[in-house]
Structures are given as C-alpha cells and as structure tokens.
Design a protein around this motif. Structure first.
Motif, PDB file in Angstrom:
ATOM      1  N   GLU A 258      32.085  24.384  28.955  1.00  0.00           N
ATOM      2  CA  GLU A 258      32.292  25.711  29.882  1.00  0.00           C
ATOM      3  C   GLU A 258      33.614  25.984  28.997  1.00  0.00           C
ATOM      4  OE1 GLU A 258      31.682  26.309  33.691  1.00  0.00           O
ATOM      5  OE2 GLU A 258      33.871  27.844  33.488  1.00  0.00           O
ATOM      6  N   LEU A 259      34.105  27.356  28.827  1.00  0.00           N
ATOM      7  CA  LEU A 259      35.594  27.118  28.296  1.00  0.00           C
ATOM      8  C   LEU A 259      36.083  28.521  28.863  1.00  0.00           C
ATOM      9  CD1 LEU A 259      35.654  26.915  23.754  1.00  0.00           C
ATOM     10  CD2 LEU A 259      36.376  25.252  26.216  1.00  0.00           C
ATOM     11  N   GLU A 260      37.166  28.041  30.039  1.00  0.00           N
ATOM     12  CA  GLU A 260      38.112  28.632  30.811  1.00  0.00           C
ATOM     13  C   GLU A 260      39.411  29.581  30.041  1.00  0.00           C
ATOM     14  OE1 GLU A 260      39.543  28.119  34.209  1.00  0.00           O
ATOM     15  OE2 GLU A 260      37.137  26.656  34.730  1.00  0.00           O
ATOM     16  N   LEU A 261      38.975  31.067  29.890  1.00  0.00           N
ATOM     17  CA  LEU A 261      39.708  32.157  29.386  1.00  0.00           C
ATOM     18  C   LEU A 261      40.700  32.642  29.805  1.00  0.00           C
ATOM     19  CD1 LEU A 261      37.334  32.755  26.354  1.00  0.00           C
ATOM     20  CD2 LEU A 261      39.457  31.547  26.080  1.00  0.00           C
ATOM     21  N   THR A 262      41.961  32.628  30.296  1.00  0.00           N
ATOM     22  CA  THR A 262      42.255  34.168  31.094  1.00  0.00           C
ATOM     23  C   THR A 262      42.168  35.361  30.524  1.00  0.00           C
ATOM     24  OG1 THR A 262      45.036  33.967  30.178  1.00  0.00           O
ATOM     25  CG2 THR A 262      44.544  32.407  32.165  1.00  0.00           C
ATOM     26  N   GLU A 263      43.133  36.279  31.833  1.00  0.00           N
ATOM     27  CA  GLU A 263      42.242  37.544  31.856  1.00  0.00           C
ATOM     28  C   GLU A 263      43.172  38.581  30.457  1.00  0.00           C
ATOM     29  OE1 GLU A 263      42.776  39.446  35.643  1.00  0.00           O
ATOM     30  OE2 GLU A 263      42.116  41.209  34.896  1.00  0.00           O
ATOM     31  N   SER A 264      44.082  37.823  31.176  1.00  0.00           N
ATOM     32  CA  SER A 264      45.418  38.738  29.578  1.00  0.00           C
ATOM     33  C   SER A 264      44.777  38.365  28.260  1.00  0.00           C
ATOM     34  CB  SER A 264      46.912  38.427  29.964  1.00  0.00           C
ATOM     35  OG  SER A 264      46.909  36.870  29.423  1.00  0.00           O
ATOM     36  N   VAL A 265      44.328  36.504  28.055  1.00  0.00           N
ATOM     37  CA  VAL A 265      43.601  36.582  26.378  1.00  0.00           C
ATOM     38  C   VAL A 265      42.597  37.228  26.261  1.00  0.00           C
ATOM     39  CG1 VAL A 265      42.840  34.831  25.465  1.00  0.00           C
ATOM     40  CG2 VAL A 265      44.982  34.477  26.936  1.00  0.00           C
ATOM     41  N   VAL A 266      41.920  37.555  27.350  1.00  0.00           N
ATOM     42  CA  VAL A 266      40.078  38.139  26.549  1.00  0.00           C
ATOM     43  C   VAL A 266      40.208  40.151  27.070  1.00  0.00           C
ATOM     44  CG1 VAL A 266      37.867  38.302  27.301  1.00  0.00           C
ATOM     45  CG2 VAL A 266      39.150  36.547  27.928  1.00  0.00           C
ATOM     46  N   MET A 267      41.405  40.019  27.634  1.00  0.00           N
ATOM     47  CA  MET A 267      41.329  41.645  27.411  1.00  0.00           C
ATOM     48  C   MET A 267      41.903  42.123  27.109  1.00  0.00           C
ATOM     49  SD  MET A 267      39.443  42.333  29.677  1.00  0.00           S
ATOM     50  CE  MET A 267      38.321  41.437  30.547  1.00  0.00           C
ATOM     51  N   ASP A 268      42.378  41.565  25.142  1.00  0.00           N
ATOM     52  CA  ASP A 268      43.705  42.587  24.765  1.00  0.00           C
ATOM     53  C   ASP A 268      43.204  43.145  23.362  1.00  0.00           C
ATOM     54  OD1 ASP A 268      41.994  40.486  22.668  1.00  0.00           O
ATOM     55  OD2 ASP A 268      44.254  40.072  22.154  1.00  0.00           O
ATOM     56  N   HIS A 269      41.836  43.996  23.365  1.00  0.00           N
ATOM     57  CA  HIS A 269      40.879  44.925  23.310  1.00  0.00           C
ATOM     58  C   HIS A 269      40.694  44.944  21.537  1.00  0.00           C
ATOM     59  CE1 HIS A 269      40.382  48.007  26.589  1.00  0.00           C
ATOM     60  NE2 HIS A 269      40.650  46.317  27.129  1.00  0.00           N
ATOM     61  N   THR A 270      41.257  42.855  20.958  1.00  0.00           N
ATOM     62  CA  THR A 270      41.365  43.242  20.040  1.00  0.00           C
ATOM     63  C   THR A 270      40.482  43.005  18.524  1.00  0.00           C
ATOM     64  OG1 THR A 270      42.513  40.852  19.264  1.00  0.00           O
ATOM     65  CG2 THR A 270      43.528  43.001  19.639  1.00  0.00           C
ATOM     66  N   GLU A 271      39.379  43.241  17.661  1.00  0.00           N
ATOM     67  CA  GLU A 271      38.287  42.934  17.012  1.00  0.00           C
ATOM     68  C   GLU A 271      38.125  41.146  17.037  1.00  0.00           C
ATOM     69  OE1 GLU A 271      35.601  44.416  15.452  1.00  0.00           O
ATOM     70  OE2 GLU A 271      35.964  45.484  16.170  1.00  0.00           O
ATOM     71  N   GLU A 272      39.542  40.480  16.948  1.00  0.00           N
ATOM     72  CA  GLU A 272      39.842  39.098  16.714  1.00  0.00           C
ATOM     73  C   GLU A 272      38.974  38.400  17.563  1.00  0.00           C
ATOM     74  OE1 GLU A 272      42.465  41.147  16.249  1.00  0.00           O
ATOM     75  OE2 GLU A 272      41.936  41.149  13.536  1.00  0.00           O
ATOM     76  N   THR A 273      39.389  38.890  18.528  1.00  0.00           N
ATOM     77  CA  THR A 273      38.883  38.116  20.452  1.00  0.00           C
ATOM     78  C   THR A 273      37.776  38.326  20.436  1.00  0.00           C
ATOM     79  OG1 THR A 273      40.973  39.218  21.579  1.00  0.00           O
ATOM     80  CG2 THR A 273      39.436  38.354  22.749  1.00  0.00           C
TER      81      THR A 273
ATOM     82  N   SER B 111      27.718  31.715  19.944  1.00  0.00           N
ATOM     83  CA  SER B 111      26.586  31.622  18.957  1.00  0.00           C
ATOM     84  C   SER B 111      26.447  30.107  19.678  1.00  0.00           C
ATOM     85  CB  SER B 111      26.720  31.865  17.662  1.00  0.00           C
ATOM     86  OG  SER B 111      27.517  31.441  17.233  1.00  0.00           O
ATOM     87  N   MET B 112      27.608  29.160  19.566  1.00  0.00           N
ATOM     88  CA  MET B 112      27.465  27.483  19.271  1.00  0.00           C
ATOM     89  C   MET B 112      27.413  26.969  20.670  1.00  0.00           C
ATOM     90  SD  MET B 112      31.336  27.547  18.185  1.00  0.00           S
ATOM     91  CE  MET B 112      30.890  25.205  18.131  1.00  0.00           C
ATOM     92  N   GLY B 113      26.720  28.346  21.542  1.00  0.00           N
ATOM     93  CA  GLY B 113      25.632  28.174  22.910  1.00  0.00           C
ATOM     94  C   GLY B 113      26.651  27.501  23.674  1.00  0.00           C
ATOM     95  N   ILE B 114      27.877  27.494  24.455  1.00  0.00           N
ATOM     96  CA  ILE B 114      29.048  27.651  24.769  1.00  0.00           C
ATOM     97  C   ILE B 114      29.383  28.311  25.842  1.00  0.00           C
ATOM     98  CG2 ILE B 114      31.852  26.685  25.158  1.00  0.00           C
ATOM     99  CD1 ILE B 114      31.474  26.162  22.113  1.00  0.00           C
ATOM    100  N   THR B 115      29.231  27.751  27.226  1.00  0.00           N
ATOM    101  CA  THR B 115      29.793  28.957  28.412  1.00  0.00           C
ATOM    102  C   THR B 115      30.622  29.273  28.129  1.00  0.00           C
ATOM    103  OG1 THR B 115      28.002  27.616  29.273  1.00  0.00           O
ATOM    104  CG2 THR B 115      29.129  29.539  30.511  1.00  0.00           C
ATOM    105  N   LEU B 116      31.229  30.683  28.408  1.00  0.00           N
ATOM    106  CA  LEU B 116      32.776  31.212  28.395  1.00  0.00           C
ATOM    107  C   LEU B 116      32.298  32.190  29.961  1.00  0.00           C
ATOM    108  CD1 LEU B 116      32.099  33.556  24.626  1.00  0.00           C
ATOM    109  CD2 LEU B 116      33.525  30.802  25.375  1.00  0.00           C
ATOM    110  N   SER B 117      34.042  31.865  30.494  1.00  0.00           N
ATOM    111  CA  SER B 117      34.507  32.274  31.520  1.00  0.00           C
ATOM    112  C   SER B 117      35.964  32.721  31.657  1.00  0.00           C
ATOM    113  CB  SER B 117      34.495  31.152  32.960  1.00  0.00           C
ATOM    114  OG  SER B 117      34.968  30.117  32.678  1.00  0.00           O
ATOM    115  N   ILE B 118      35.659  34.122  33.074  1.00  0.00           N
ATOM    116  CA  ILE B 118      37.089  34.763  32.999  1.00  0.00           C
ATOM    117  C   ILE B 118      37.892  33.551  34.103  1.00  0.00           C
ATOM    118  CG2 ILE B 118      38.681  36.611  32.866  1.00  0.00           C
ATOM    119  CD1 ILE B 118      36.618  37.924  31.597  1.00  0.00           C
ATOM    120  N   ASP B 119      39.056  32.819  34.167  1.00  0.00           N
ATOM    121  CA  ASP B 119      39.485  32.100  34.883  1.00  0.00           C
ATOM    122  C   ASP B 119      41.022  33.529  35.657  1.00  0.00           C
ATOM    123  OD1 ASP B 119      40.557  30.202  36.039  1.00  0.00           O
ATOM    124  OD2 ASP B 119      41.411  29.013  34.786  1.00  0.00           O
TER     125      ASP B 119
END
Ligand code: C2E
Ligand code: MG
Ligand code: MG
Length: 741
Positions: free
Chosen positions: A609-624, A633-641
């Motif tokens: 599981e990869l933990e990402l902080t809210e500000s990193v994920v919520m930047d509304h960019t295509e790249e994110t 798609s690699m099967g990894i679990t994603l969470s917002i820390d």
C-alpha cells in the motif's frame, strides 16, 4: 460692334484684367446711393463672360455697387485670373468659346482656394440642363438673363458674405485640426442611440484607424482599446449614458501593428429635453510620451544609478508589501542585509572607479545567486520571489518573500557568501572580498519596515563581530534552528552511508473483528552524532534537500522485504503500507522503481500500500491522475494519509483511483471531548463509505475513541491503544502471539 461698344471694351480691358485697384474711384460705392450693407473693403468679383458688351455693362454696374471687378473673356482666362485676383465671388457665363462655364467651374473648384468661393452661373431662362450641370460641378447659384441688376447686386453682397463666413469656418476648422495634431488631442462624439461615433481627424489618428475622421460604428472604435481595458471603458461609457457620470481616465490603445499607446480620455454626457442622454462627447489625448517620461522619472527615483538595482526607497515599499502579504496569508519572509567586508580598502588602494566596478560585479553575483531559475535547479525552496537592492555604499539587501523554512534564508546567505568568495577580475587586478550578512525573518522578528531593517542591520553587525564573512540571524533561537536544520542535512548524508536509519512497524486493526489487517512502515533515525531524531524533523529536510529519494527507495525495499518474510507467520496475506513523499510521487521513475523492488523481493503487488498525502494527490493535474492510474494498474493499494488536513474536493476525490482514506490523528485526539472533531470524523467515515473506500483512523489512544469509531462504522484503526510502532523483530513476535491466540 459699333465704335461706342469698342471703346467701352477697350476701357474695360484697360481697367480689368485683374488690375482694378482700390484707388480706382469705380471700386467704391457712390456716397449718394442707398447702402444696404455696411461699408467695408470692396468685394472682389471675377466676371467671366465672352460677350464684351455684356461684360462691360456688368463691370460698370458692379463697380457702381462698390465691387472691385476683374474680367475674363473665357474659361481659360478665368482660371488664370482666379489665381491672380483671388476673387470673393465669380460670375460666370455658361456658354463660352474654348472652355464653357460648366467645365471652367469644375476646374476652378480644384484650384487652391477654389473650393469655397461662391460661383454664380449666368444662364438663359429655362436652360434647366445647364443649371443642373452647373450644380453638379459645384456652382453655388445661378441667375438668368436678362439680369436684374439691383437684385444681382444684393445677391452678390449676400453671397460674398456667406462665402467669407464659410471660408472663415473652413480656416478655423483647419486651425483646430492643426492645433489638435500638435497637441495630440482629438475629440469624439458618441450617439448612443445610433451607436455611431464621430472622430476628429486627430482622434482617428490616435486610435490608429485607417479612415482618419468621420462616423463609424462604436464597436469598431472599442476594438482599438486594449483588451484588458475594454470592458472597463465600456462600463464607463455606459455610466455616462445611463447615470450622467463623466469620466477622466488613462487607458491603453492597441495599434494594428501590435504596439500600444497610453491615452487620456475624458467624456461628458449631454441630455436631450426628454432627459435622455443624446450625446456623449469627449476628448482623447495621446499621453504615451508623458507616461514614458513619468515611468523613467519613477524608475530613476527608485533605482540606484550605479548598479541599476532598486534603492532604499523601493526596497522599503517592497518590504512593506511583502510584510503585509506575509501577515495576511500567514506566510514567512526574510530580509538579508549584506555588507562587504573591508570595502574601504579597495577604494583606498585601487581608487573609486575600481570600487564602483567592483560594486557592479557584486550586484551581479548577488542577483545571480538568488535568481529563481537557479534556485529551482539547485533544489532549494526559498521564496518564490527575491529582490536585490542596494542601499548605498557597500550595503545590499535581499528580500525573500514566502519562504517555507527559516533555514532557507540561511541557505541563500550561504550561497551569496560562496558566490562572493570567488575572485573578482578588475582589469589586471584580482580582488577578493567577503561579506557579512544579517538576516531577519518576518513577521516573526517584527511587523514594521524600519524595525526589520534595523534588525537585519544589527544581525549584520553581529556577523561582523563573529569574524566577518558569515551570516547571523537576528533571533538567537532562529539562528540555532537554522543551524540545526543544516546540520541535520549534513548528518543525514552521512547517516545513509552509516546505516543509521531503520524501520518501525505499526499494525492496523480491523475494528469489527479485532484482527491485524496491515502494517505501516515508519522510518526511524538514530544519529550517532545527534541521538534519536523524530521523522517530523528529518523528513522535511530530506524532502527539501532531495535526500528523500535514496532514503525513500531504501524504505520501500526494506518494508517490502520484511513484508515478504511475514507472510508465513500470519494466517492471511498481510499488507504493508509505505509513506511516499511529494518528491517521490512526482518522479517519473516511481512505477519503474516500485515494480523492480517488488520483483526483486518477490512480493505480490496487492500486499503493498502506498500512502500519499492529501495535498500531493489533490493538485488536479493530469500527471497526478495518470501516475495514480499507473500504480493502480500494477495492483498496488493506494491511500490518502492524514485525510482532513488538506482541502479535498469531494467531486475530484470521486474521480481518483484511491482505496483507503486515513483519518488524521488530530481529529481522533480530542474525541469524545470535541464535538467538532467527532462530527468531522463521522462525516469522513460516512463519506468514505459512500465512495466505497475503506476508512482507517490514525492515532487511536483510548477506548472511548475506539467505541466512537466503531459506532461510526469505521473499518480499521491504528494507534497506541493497540500497539505503538515497533521494531521488525517485535512485530514478528506480535504476529506469532496473535496467530496462536
Ligand atoms: P503518518 O504517516 O501519519 O504516521 C503516523 C504517525 O502517527 C507516526 O508518527 C506514528 O508514530 C504516530 N502514531 C501512531 N499511533 C499514534 C497514537 O496513538 N498517538 C499519536 N500521538 N501518534 C501516533 P511518526 O512515526 O513520528 O511519523 C511522522 C510522520 O513522518 C508520518 O506520519 C509520515 O508522514 C512521516 N514518515 C514516517 N516515515 C516515513 C517514511 O518512510 N517516508 C516518508 N515519506 N514519510 C515518513
Ligand atoms: Mg502514514
Ligand atoms: Mg497519517
């Protein structure tokens, strides 16, 4: 023609041919005749008539009526006489040999001064065709033969006067146009109901219009206004029309070649009897040059002539603005006061010219060392903006706005000192110069421009006392803090080599079953030099310096390796979660790195599981979004820390491939005493449920907190209540113990 007529003709030739003079008695009105018009200089009449007899009679009659007469026997003679004689009025027969009256009139109109002179055509009664043609070529009026002399005389006087007024009007219009051209001032008039604008010639020129003067649709004129000023100006015009508000403003005009002009435009409305605004009238003046001159004066008043840098006045203005912004947005800035060490020595030994040259080089180096482009490429995170100023002599300042950490200011100071440490080449001499830098941080150290300048100055003297060529913060504690951060960075580089980092693991429990469902890997550092250092201290420094990249990769590999080894200790697959920093997440290489670590260690991607902080994920960019999709798609679990501490948009959250929301411990901490936090926590849990996301509460320390979470149907939790972060070894024991029970 009999003898009498011939004599009359001869006499006419002698006195006419444009030769009548004011001394000629015939040029004056007779004293005993009735005078209908006041006496004034005799008006000049050009008679164009091929018949000598008629010409003679006309001449006699008109002289008697106080006209000065010149005669021409046909059109060609008339054209030459016109230029010599400059008549006030022309009497012209229509039918003449060589060139008839119609043709002559049309030529005459094109001669200099011929446009506005009244031309009266003499036609036969009922010769309508001639009359029509005469008007077409510009004749003013006509009289028919036989001529009524008394009427003609009055008519001529009247027309001469009208002609003079017309000419005077034309002259005054021309003078006005000229004056407008010289003053670069035009006038315009807007008819709001027809939506047409009249522009004077100069106004048209200022607007850069092809057709210089006349009426044109208002929209066409508005298109000439600079796009950024257009709506505003249109609003002002409508306010004149609707509310009777006049205006006097400066705005920009965009010319067809892309260049800009600044104009001063003022307008007033004029009302009709019914109260409606019938006209908006205004003047427009090209003030571009004046504006440029003003800008230049302003520039000179705010800049140092030797280096071109802002001077003390501008620095104070900028500092005041930056300070106000920092207070308003709760950001931080710094002022660096730089004083060259022993600059006097250079002046004394090499002369003032060399001293000036050195100051110019110093200005250049300081500016280069704080330039944004450079700082980004070097991975520094100091102020978005920095301004270098010269206060006079060998004193410079650097204003940093919006710095994130106090030590960023120290870093900039260090960079300036390094830049100045290189030798300066002045003609054949190689000069070395150091500097002492004082730093004040605002609003921490003060909220007043003068106080901050004094603080920075004091700190600079402190740097001089410390042996020169160094920097000092105004506040001791800030100085120590900045030093601590910098020493952390240095120690961290060595720590990587010395294997001083290790991982702790904190289990996550399913609230309904009480089973361990996952484990969070948390980095720990026990420095040989500085003792244990909390992640809240070293993670931000690692992030700023870029050291987080090798450290983060190490954490990922280590956590995955451990996780692989737990699988046979637990009766179910056990997931490990790894915290990712912003810099790691923004790196294009992340999926590749994660993929190769998983392969190398042999761990099933679903157990990571990869933990990402809210500000990193919520930047509304295509790249994110694309990065999240790749990892998913690699099967990894994603969470917002630390969820709830940023500003997530619910609709955006819905579109992200996220599996888990981790509720920040700060909301859990005050449960059940804080109703607010309880409301937020239960709302986050409900929202997660509705988005089909798993909710995990962090920092759970008490049974009350757990009860509340259970009631809200929170899925999982982690916290000291069940288990603090423990070493890998302890975690193994824990898993084994739990498995048995
Ligand atoms: P986090 O990811 O939110 O980690 C949870 C933090 O809460 C940990 O602090 C943990 O020790 C602490 N904690 C756990 N249970 C309780 C509790 O019941 N009460 C209280 N008051 N605290 C509890 P820690 O280990 O000091 O880590 C702090 C932060 O540092 C982490 O917050 C994470 O953002 C960051 N961090 C730690 N390790 C790493 C890492 O390997 N990489 C990155 N990028 N960041 C890391
Ligand atoms: Mg975490
Ligand atoms: Mg957290």
């Amino acid at each position: 023609m009999d003898e009498t007529e011939k004599r009359a003709l001869d006499k006419t030739r002698k006195t006419s041919k444009c030769s009548s003079s004011e001394s000629d008695s015939l040029c004056h009105g007779q004293p005993d005749e009735p005078v209908l018009f006041p006496r004034e200089a005799p008006s000049r009449v050009l008679i164009v008539e091929d018949d000598p007899m008629t010409r003679l009679i006309m001449q006699e009659k008109l002289r008697q009526a106080n006209f000065m007469v010149c005669e021409a026997e046909d059109g060609l003679a008339a054209l030459s006489a016109f230029q010599d004689f400059s008549p006030d009025i022309v009497l012209m027969d229509v039918l003449m040999p060589r060139m008839d009256g119609i043709t002559t009139c049309s030529h005459l109109r094109k001669l200099p001064g011929g446009k506005n002179v009244p031309v009266i055509m003499i036609t036969g009664l009922g010769d309508l065709d001639s009359i029509r043609s005469a008007y077409e070529v510009g004749a003013t009026d006509f009289i028919t033969k036989p001529i009524q002399w008394l009427i003609l005389e009055q008519r001529l006087h009247y027309m001469v006067r009208a002609g003079r007024i017309t000419r005077e009007l034309a002259r005054s219009e021309m003078r006005l146009t000229e004056a407008q051209r010289i003053a670069r001032l035009g006038n315009w008039e807007w008819d709001p109901y027809e939506n047409l604008v009249f522009c004077s010639q100069e106004a048209g020129r200022i607007y850069g219009l092809e057709a210089l003067a006349g009426f044109l649709p208002a929209g066409e004129l508005l298109r000439c206004i600079h796009p950024e000023d257009r709506d505003w100006l249109e609003g002002l015009l409508n306010a004149v029309k609707d509310e009777g508000k006049s205006f006097s403003v400066d705005h920009r005009i965009l010319l067809p070649d892309g260049s800009q002009k600044v104009v001063h435009n003022q307008a007033e409305g004029f009302r009709a009897r019914d109260g409606r605004c019938a006209r908006v009238r205004g003047t427009i003046q090209d003030v571009t040059e004046r504006k440029h001159a003003e800008e230049k004066i302003l520039y000179l008043a705010h800049h140092d002539t030797l280096t071109g840098l802002p001077n003390r006045l501008l620095l104070k203005e900028q500092l005041a603005q930056t300070l106000a912004r920092a207070k308003r947005f709760e950001t931080m800035g710094a002022l660096l006061f730089i004083d060259l060490d022993c600059f006097k020595r250079i002046n004394d030994t090499l002369g003032h010219d060399m001293g000036d040259r050195l100051l110019q080089h110093v200005a250049e180096r300081v500016t280069l060392s704080v330039r944004k482009g450079d700082s980004v490429s070097r991975g520094f995170a100091e102020g978005e903006d920095s301004t270098v100023a010269r206060l006079g002599g060998d004193e410079f300042t650097v204003l940093l706005s919006d710095i994130r950490h106090v030590e960023d200011a120290g870093r900039v100071a260090r960079r300036i000192l390094d830049a100045l440490a290189r030798p300066f080449h002045l003609e054949l001499s190689e000069v070395f110069i150091g500097a002492s830098i004082g730093i004040t941080v605002f609003p921490h150290d003060g909220e007043d421009v003068d106080i901050l300048l004094r603080n920075a100055d004091t700190a600079m003297y402190h740097a001089k006392d410390q042996g020169r060529n160094n920097y000092q913060f105004y506040t001791r504690s800030l100085h120590d803090r900045a030093l601590y951060q910098l020493s952390l960075e240095n120690a961290m580089r060595r720590a990587l080599e010395k294997d001083e980092f290790f991982l702790c693991y904190q289990p996550q429990w399913d609230i309904s079953t009480g089973e361990i469902v996952g484990v969070e890997a948390l980095m720990r550092w026990h420095s040989e030099e500085m003792g244990p250092i909390p992640p809240s201290d070293f993670i931000p420094v690692a992030e700023e310096s870029g050291l987080i990249m090798p450290m983060g990769e190490w954490v990922l590999r280590e956590a995955c390796r451990e996780c692989r080894s737990w699988q046979n200790l637990w009766h179910k697959p056990l997931r490990v979660s790894v915290n990712l920093s912003r810099r790691q997440f923004k790196s294009d290489r992340l999926p590749e790195t994660v993929g190769s670590v998983l392969e190398e260690v042999g761990l099933d991607p679903t157990l990571l599981e990869l933990e990402l902080t809210e500000s990193v994920v919520m930047d509304h960019t295509e790249e994110t979004l694309s990065m999240l999709k790749k990892l998913k798609s690699m099967g990894i679990t994603l969470s917002i820390d630390d969820f709830g501490t940023g500003y997530s948009s619910l609709s955006y959250l819905k579109s992200l491939p996220i599996d888990i929301l981790k509720i920040d411990g700060s909301f859990v901490r005050d449960i059940p005493s804080s109703e607010n936090d309880m409301a937020i926590t239960s709302a986050i849990i409900a929202m997660a449920r509705s988005l089909k996301l798993c909710s995990v509460a962090e920092g759970v320390e008490t049974d009350e907190q757990l009860d509340f979470l259970r009631k809200c149907q929170c899925i999982a939790m982690q916290g000291f209540l069940c288990c603090p972060p423990v070493s890998g070894e302890k975690l193994r024991d824990l898993l084994q113990k739990h498995r048995k029970s």
